[in-house]
Design an enzyme around this catalytic site. Structure first.
Site, PDB file in Angstrom:
ATOM      1  CG  ASP A 111     -27.323 -18.311 -28.337  1.00 56.90           C
ATOM      2  OD1 ASP A 111     -26.962 -17.251 -27.791  1.00 56.90           O
ATOM      3  OD2 ASP A 111     -27.368 -19.399 -27.738  1.00 56.90           O
ATOM      4  NE  ARG A 133     -21.849 -18.844 -26.665  1.00 56.68           N
ATOM      5  CZ  ARG A 133     -22.760 -19.718 -27.071  1.00 56.68           C
ATOM      6  NH1 ARG A 133     -22.400 -20.949 -27.359  1.00 56.68           N
ATOM      7  NH2 ARG A 133     -24.016 -19.352 -27.193  1.00 56.68           N
ATOM      8  CD  GLU A 147     -37.251 -16.500 -20.141  1.00 55.31           C
ATOM      9  OE1 GLU A 147     -37.147 -16.234 -21.364  1.00 55.31           O
ATOM     10  OE2 GLU A 147     -38.299 -16.920 -19.629  1.00 55.31           O
ATOM     11  CG  ASN A 148     -32.242 -12.374 -23.660  1.00 54.22           C
ATOM     12  OD1 ASN A 148     -32.566 -12.470 -24.843  1.00 54.22           O
ATOM     13  ND2 ASN A 148     -31.460 -13.288 -23.071  1.00 54.22           N
TER      14      ASN A 148
END
Ligand code: IPE
Ligand code: IPE
Ligand code: MG
Length: 252
Positions: free
Chosen positions: A21, A25, A68-69
């Site tokens: 993950d 970012r 969910e992606n």
């Protein structure tokens, strides 16, 4: 002494799972679009896979794309599928050189046909490699998997293969997509998020959880070694008392 040398090779986790993950970012920190982060995450995949295989870890499972992606913006989903296709094709030589078998779990039917075809091809081409199994969780989520298990179990009962009173943990384990691997003993999540995000809920019942603020594209061999060293400092009690665990150790 390097971090690698500090690892006790007799107490390695046989299965490590990673929730990769923080790509988005990382890209933002570099003033770039999210896909730049995904692309740079490939180096981290290579480092983690090679480092784990060299140590003697038998199974490495990477959460690459969740059920969910699919809800992300279309351009990002397309870019991720394109990157997946490119990477599996590019890495086949490295996988074979390192004697690593590629495997995949998840709702593979939902992947674009081209991805499915190439994934199958690379899985076939690496099927006889025996040093480590690298599993990609693709279009995977634990709840999806559990629903699949429930359906198969219902079928078995309906067809008389199994009686409701015979259903036990082994029956469920045999139907999970991870039936041919041990449960992960160590689960790593990068990027500082402390959640599981629908990953291997059954299989991580007794896994040691390790969270690191490092964003996935920055993850390197030493980060894997640090997680393993942390794992080796833990006392895994499985419901027993510390004294019971210590006594078993003394008897060995
Ligand atoms: C992980 O990084 C990769 C996938 C989920 C495909 P993210 O894309 O989730 O990155 P952040 O969490 O937004 O930083
Ligand atoms: C989890 O990351 C899924 C993968 C790493 C493939 P997400 O970035 O999708 O998780 P949430 O949505 O922040 O929980
Ligand atoms: Mg994320």
């Amino acid at each position: 002494m390097s971090l690698k040398e500090k690892i006790d090779l007799d107490r390695l986790p046989s299965h490590i799972a990673i929730i990769m993950d923080g790509n988005g970012r990382w890209a933002k920190q570099h003033g770039q679009l999210r896909v730049f982060g995904h692309r740079n995450g490939i180096t981290a995949v290579r480092e983690a896979a090679e480092a784990a295989a060299e140590l003697g870890v038998k199974y490495l499972t990477l959460y690459a794309f969740s059920t969910e992606n699919w809800n992300r913006p279309r351009v990002e989903v397309n870019a991720l599928m394109q990157l997946l296709l490119q990477t599996i094709n590019q890495e086949v030589t490295t996988l074979n050189k390192n004697n690593i078998r590629l495997h995949a779990i998840g709702d593979l039917e939902s992947l674009p046909p081209r991805n499915r075809k190439h994934l199958q091809k690379v899985m076939d081409e690496t099927a006889n490699n025996s040093r480590m199994t690298l599993t990609l969780a693709l279009s995977y989520s634990s709840r999806w998997e559990i629903v699949e298990v429930a359906r198969k179990l219902a079928d078995q009962i309906h067809s008389g293969q199994c009686k409701p009173e015979e259903v036990n943990q082994q029956c469920i384990e045999k139907l999970l997509s991870t039936h041919d691997m041990p449960d992960p003993e160590l689960l790593i999540r990068t990027s500082g998020e402390m959640r599981i995000s629908n990953f291997m809920l059954w299989q991580i019942a007794y896994a040691e959880l390790y969270f690191t603020p490092t964003l996935w594209p920055d993850f390197r061999r030493d980060d894997l070694y640090k997680a393993i060293l942390d794992f080796q400092c833990r006392e895994r009690r499985f419901g027993k008392t510390s004294e019971q665990i210590q006594n078993v150790k003394k008897q060995e």
